[in-house]
Design a protein around this motif. Structure first.
Motif, PDB file in Angstrom:
ATOM      1  N   THR A   1      -6.778  -5.726  -7.344  1.00 23.53           N
ATOM      2  CA  THR A   1      -7.190  -5.481  -5.965  1.00 23.53           C
ATOM      3  C   THR A   1      -8.250  -6.507  -5.592  1.00 23.53           C
ATOM      4  O   THR A   1      -9.217  -6.706  -6.343  1.00 23.53           O
TER       5      THR A   1
ATOM      6  N   SER B   1      -9.287   2.399   3.447  1.00 23.63           N
ATOM      7  CA  SER B   1      -8.875   2.601   2.051  1.00 23.63           C
ATOM      8  C   SER B   1      -8.090   1.393   1.579  1.00 23.63           C
ATOM      9  O   SER B   1      -7.447   0.705   2.379  1.00 23.63           O
TER      10      SER B   1
ATOM     11  N   ARG C   1       0.819  -1.207   0.000  1.00 20.67           N
ATOM     12  CA  ARG C   1       0.000   0.000   0.000  1.00 20.67           C
ATOM     13  C   ARG C   1       0.858   1.266   0.000  1.00 20.67           C
ATOM     14  O   ARG C   1       0.534   2.262  -0.639  1.00 20.67           O
TER      15      ARG C   1
ATOM     16  N   ASN D   1      -5.435   5.405  -3.998  1.00 25.41           N
ATOM     17  CA  ASN D   1      -6.313   4.360  -3.476  1.00 25.41           C
ATOM     18  C   ASN D   1      -7.324   3.982  -4.549  1.00 25.41           C
ATOM     19  O   ASN D   1      -7.896   4.852  -5.194  1.00 25.41           O
TER      20      ASN D   1
ATOM     21  N   GLU E   1      -3.752  -4.377  -3.986  1.00 29.72           N
ATOM     22  CA  GLU E   1      -3.733  -4.958  -2.638  1.00 29.72           C
ATOM     23  C   GLU E   1      -4.646  -6.168  -2.558  1.00 29.72           C
ATOM     24  O   GLU E   1      -5.716  -6.191  -3.168  1.00 29.72           O
TER      25      GLU E   1
ATOM     26  N   ASP F   1     -12.016   3.799  -1.455  1.00 33.47           N
ATOM     27  CA  ASP F   1     -12.081   4.634  -0.254  1.00 33.47           C
ATOM     28  C   ASP F   1     -13.450   4.497   0.376  1.00 33.47           C
ATOM     29  O   ASP F   1     -14.458   4.808  -0.265  1.00 33.47           O
TER      30      ASP F   1
ATOM     31  N   GLY G   1      -5.395   0.230  -1.611  1.00 35.91           N
ATOM     32  CA  GLY G   1      -4.609   0.682  -2.753  1.00 35.91           C
ATOM     33  C   GLY G   1      -4.667  -0.307  -3.894  1.00 35.91           C
ATOM     34  O   GLY G   1      -5.075  -1.465  -3.716  1.00 35.91           O
TER      35      GLY G   1
END
Lengths: 237, 774
Positions: free
Chosen positions: A204, A39, A6, A12, A44, A15, A41
């Protein structure tokens, strides 16, 4: 111990701000989500843990735009998803959010390849055949591309579901206990696959799990308790 | 709970919503089937009453038999009533022909079409009943004496003891009717009485009439001509052996079969709704140790319980619908539907409802039990067998994915697809079959033709054409038109020769003739071209364009056939080669006639009686004026009763199809609700979801319409050729308007059927939808 990626992300992808979700009224009121903010990123791989009824699935449903919050904001790729009209939100979900369910939820009438490309077909897009081949190869489903869901094992079905979630190259994938219906060997395979996909495509992923070992495989662990979220930080390997 | 069967009421309590739907399905189906059969029964009774009113309630009539034979026949155990009906003698009353009829009171009342409306039946030879309009015209009342010229030419005085109801046939022929007792008739009978006299027999209920007639024939050595059946009445009782009736029975049997299939399909489709849930439950029972037999008993008892609730309500509703329909008909027009029975029960309708209700419910409920016993209990519980056992994937190349899946959903459930296709197809087939019957009714009734006159004037010597204008000036007269009619004109051509009735048409009649054209054109006939029209008859060899030669008193005349008509408007009898229609000019050139021999008058408004009187006073007294108002209204009554019942059936049949597609779409959507939720989560838009459901409904409708047309059109053609083409020569054409209407109805009901499930899905949130059945 490794440090979360991150910190090296520039922006991001998700959020969540002061998210609340309340069911019922008066004495029967239940706060499923109580002022949740966090949050995520890009790239991730995050695990959400917590006891049954702690609000994990509600969080995933609201963040995935399947359900509306009572208050608060969810920004995906900088866009406030709940300010969008229903039609726009549907198209946004189709293009930017992928889902993986515990019970696979494949479309029984479609074969493996059609199931994977389903979000693209809904968008009237011609699937990128090269990418589809690559996905089939990576998921180990090349030989079974014409098979129907009923002709696959549980592990294979969940791999198809992962492929479907990745097909539209979404901004974020929501996985609700993706190993809940699988044996330990298949569970491990699925987690490894998700991890590798996250790394390979900088995808993500937000995953609910009960299994601590699986949570350890992720970049960061969030814990839900009584509707409140606690960031447990970087996972321990 | 004493046994496992005690679980049934508890299961019903828990699944009260589904149980209610099943009971509602049975109720509706039984109601519709019963209403169809009851209405058919009521239509038959109404028609039977009509025939009894117009022909008399006798089953067989003997001609030219001895009194002794008649007496012996009356003693037969299967004969209910019998008696002599004397007719055939005519006399004169105040310059008008009077037709005598003689019979005993009971015979007159039961075995003839005649009806006494007031007074007492004549008991002495010098007493008589006179028909109502004659009494009005002559200013007579009960108790008055009249002097009548009897058949032998002598004068005889009668005392009027009562009033005989007017009959269409009497008014049409412009004659009076006088009823006498047997003794009174025999006192004046001449040689003509032998031709008109019959010995009429009414058999007891349950008697096999054809057998009895054969027995009488052989026992008394009667010839075929001496014994005849009352075909119309026996036809409705299902006991006629006439060829036409036998063919009509066949058609009726086909239609009854189709209606039964429609009812069966509807109940089966209705029960198909919660098969998945029930299969899971029966699977659970099997898991817990129930044998296949026990599951079967469970299912049968469950079916009987639901039928026991649904069938009585359905029967009650069906009865109410039938009574309401009959009441509605009566309230719309008491005259037209005078014979429709009110508040009567139909045993056939009740039986059909009960049989269809119980039998089909049992058959339909056994299907999920069979399914549960075939699959392994675990699979049955999971319900996986229902949604995941597809053999092929949906085709997403031909259509967009949502359309492709909708079509696939429709095609993948074989049983449901069959039921839905059948339901639409049967509706279309029935619609197309019944449509021919309406055309048949329409075509078979001259009273419904646009030229049908209310009053017909015939004058052998001819009336000046100026009379038309004078008649049209009378208040209440809508229009009048005349014809010159010349019988027995000798005609010849290369293919046929014989006699024909030459009839002249004027502007109005040529305009109406266009609608009766089988082929050719009327345009050139009305001019001075020398073209003619001919009427169609069986075995006709003439074609449009053929040249025909008239052998007239003024020499030979060659004319060309410009068209062939299915029916013609003429008062005189047809010649051996039918009627020839030409312009007035051609008629005068060929025959030398200048005056009209027939004038038809159409009336308008309510004061038609005054108009008829004014017409009578305008014309010379020796001219025959036929009042056709009553007979026209009788024919119209038959037509409207037939048409209303036929369209009533069609409405109910259409309801069956609508109910089926409603049920099927609801079931399909209910079974796939969770799947829809998943698809929504994948980003399927609400519009795409609707498209998918619409594609499924449209697939059923398209397949049903195609099957219905493929099977229905040949059926329509077959019935048309049998009922219409053979008689009127009209060539069959696809009934485009009817077809379009029923196809639009099918698609309209399919469109309506998806509204409710779509609304239901719209209300559910995606999360709730996915959670369903999880």
């Amino acid at each position: 111990m490794i440090i979360s990626e991150r910190q090296v992300m520039n922006m991001n992808i998700l959020d969540v701000q002061n998210l609340c979700k309340t069911y019922g009224k008066g004495e029967a009121e239940v706060r499923a989500l109580d002022n949740v903010s966090f949050s995520v990123g890009k790239g991730e791989f995050i695990a959400i843990v917590g006891e049954s009824g702690s609000g994990k699935s509600t969080l995933l449903n609201v963040v995935g735009a399947l359900d509306n919050p009572t208050s608060g904001k969810v920004l995906i790729d900088g866009k406030d998803i709940f300010s969008m009209p229903e039609k726009k939100l549907t198209v946004f979900r189709r293009r930017n959010i992928g889902f993986i369910f515990q019970s696979f939820n494949l479309i029984p009438e479609l074969n493996v390849e059609q199931n994977i490309t389903f979000p693209l077909l809904l968008d009237y897009q011609k699937p990128d055949q090269k990418y589809v081949e690559e996905l089939l190869e990576t998921l180990g489903l090349k030989e079974r591309r014409k098979h129907l869901p009923s002709q696959l094992s549980g592990g294979q079905q969940q791999r198809v579901a992962i492929g479907r979630a990745l097909a539209a190259r979404p901004a974020i994938i929501m996985a609700d206990e993706p190993t809940g219906n699988l044996d330990s060997r298949n569970s491990q395979e699925v987690i490894t696959l998700l991890k590798s996909m996250s790394a390979k495509y900088r995808q993500t992923i937000l995953m609910i799990t009960h299994n601590e070992n699986h949570a350890d495989a992720t970049d960061r662990v969030l814990c839900m308790k009584d509707g409140r979220l606690k960031d447990l930080g970087v996972a321990v390997r | 709970m004493r046994s496992y069967l005690g679980l049934i009421p508890q299961y019903e309590r828990v699944h009260h919503k589904n149980n209610r739907i099943s009971v509602l399905c049975i109720t509706l189906s039984v109601c519709l089937v019963m209403a169809i059969f009851s209405m058919a029964d009521m239509a038959m009774r109404s028609q039977k009453n009509y025939f009894i009113k117009t022909n008399g309630e006798y089953h067989a009539a003997l001609h030219d038999v001895e009194t002794e034979t008649a007496e012996r026949i009356s003693e037969r155990i299967d004969v209910a009533i019998s008696g002599w009906v004397y007719q055939g003698c005519v006399g004169m009353l105040s310059g008008k022909t009077v037709s005598f009829v003689g019979a005993e009171e009971e015979t007159m009342e039961s075995l003839t079409e005649m009806d006494m409306t007031d007074g007492a039946y004549p008991s002495r030879p010098d007493e008589a009943l006179l028909n109502e309009s004659a009494m009005e015209q002559l200013g007579l009342s009960i108790g008055d004496n009249v002097t009548v010229t009897v058949p032998d030419g002598s004068q005889k005085q009668y005392q009027i003891t009562g009033v005989l109801a007017d009959m269409g046939s009497m008014l049409k022929a412009d004659i009076c009717g006088m009823a006498l007792c047997e003794e009174g008739f025999l006192a004046i009978a001449d040689e003509n009485a032998a031709d008109g006299t019959t010995y009429r027999i009414q058999f007891k209920g349950g008697a096999h009439i054809q057998e009895a007639m054969k027995e009488i024939k052989s026992q008394f050595g009667l010839s075929d001509g001496q014994i005849s059946e009352n075909t119309a009445l026996l036809g409705l009782m299902g006991q006629s052996e006439s060829n036409i009736m036998q063919a009509l029975y066949l058609i009726a049997a086909i239609l009854v079969f189709l209606v039964l299939i429609a009812g069966t399909v509807m109940i089966s489709a209705g029960f198909n709704t919660n098969v998945l849930e029930r299969t899971q439950f029966y699977g659970l029972l099997r898991c817990l140790g129930a044998s296949a037999k026990q599951v079967k008993y469970f299912v049968i008892l469950q079916g009987i319980r639901q039928s026991a609730k649904g069938v009585p309500i359905g029967l009650l509703a069906g009865q109410v619908v039938t009574w309401a329909a009959c009441l509605l008909l009566k309230s719309i027009s008491g005259d037209r539907f005078s014979e429709v029975p009110l508040f009567e029960f139909s045993i056939i309708g009740i039986l059909a409802g009960i049989v269809v209700g119980f039998l089909i419910v049992l058959l339909a409920s056994l299907s999920p039990a069979k399914k549960a016993s075939r699959v392994s209990p675990v699979t049955a519980i999971s319900g996986a067998s229902q949604l995941t056992q597809n053999k092929h994937a949906a085709n997403t190349n031909l259509f967009h994915v949502e359309t492709g899946m909708g079509v696939f959903h429709a095609l993948s459930g074989k049983k449901n697809l069959f039921l839905m296709t059948c339901s639409f197809a049967i509706s279309i087939m029935l619609f197309l079959s019944f449509q021919v019957m309406v055309v048949f009714l329409n075509q078979g009734m001259p009273a419904l033709a646009p030229w049908a006159p209310d009053v017909s004037v015939t004058a052998a010597m001819g009336l000046e054409p100026s009379i038309i204008e004078e008649i049209e000036e009378i208040e209440g007269v809508k229009c009048a038109f005349g014809r010159m009619e010349y019988g027995w004109l000798s005609v010849s051509s290369d293919t046929e020769s014989g006699t024909a009735a030459l009839v002249s048409y004027e502007e109005n009649q040529f305009k109406w003739a266009k609608e009766e054209l089988n082929e050719g054109s009327t345009d050139t006939v009305s001019g001075e071209t020398g073209d003619i029209l001919v009427s169609y008859r069986d075995g006709m060899q003439w074609k449009v364009g053929d040249t025909v030669t008239f052998h007239t008193p003024f020499g030979e005349k060659q004319v060309r056939i410009a068209g062939i008509l299915s029916s013609t408007n003429a008062s005189s009898e047809a010649g051996s080669i039918g009627y020839i229609i030409c312009s007035e000019q051609l008629h005068t050139e060929s025959t030398g006639m200048t005056g009209y021999t027939a004038v038809d008058i159409q009336l308008a408004g309510s004061s038609t009686d005054e108009a008829v009187s004014a017409i009578r006073s305008l014309l010379p007294p020796d001219i025959s004026i036929a009042d056709k108002r009553l007979s026209n209204s009788e024919s119209q009554s038959t037509y409207y009763t037939g048409a209303v019942f036929i369209y009533g059936f069609l409405f109910i049949i259409a309801l069956i199809a609508v109910f089926n597609i409603f049920n099927s779409m609801n079931a399909s959507v209910a079974a796939r609700t969770r799947q829809y939720g998943v698809m929504r989560s994948m980003g399927m838009g609400a519009g795409q979801l609707y498209k998918m459901i619409a594609a499924e409904a449209a697939t059923y409708a398209v397949l049903g319409c195609v099957t219905g047309c493929v099977l229905g059109l040949p059926l329509n053609k077959m019935m048309f050729q049998f009922l219409i083409a053979g008689k009127w020569g009209t060539s069959w054409q696809p009934p485009a308007a009817s077809l379009l209407l029923i196809v639009m109805l099918c698609f309209g009901s399919a469109a309506l059927a998806i509204r409710r499930p779509i609304k239901k899905i719209r209300k559910l949130s995606i999360v709730d939808t996915i959670k369903l059945q999880q």
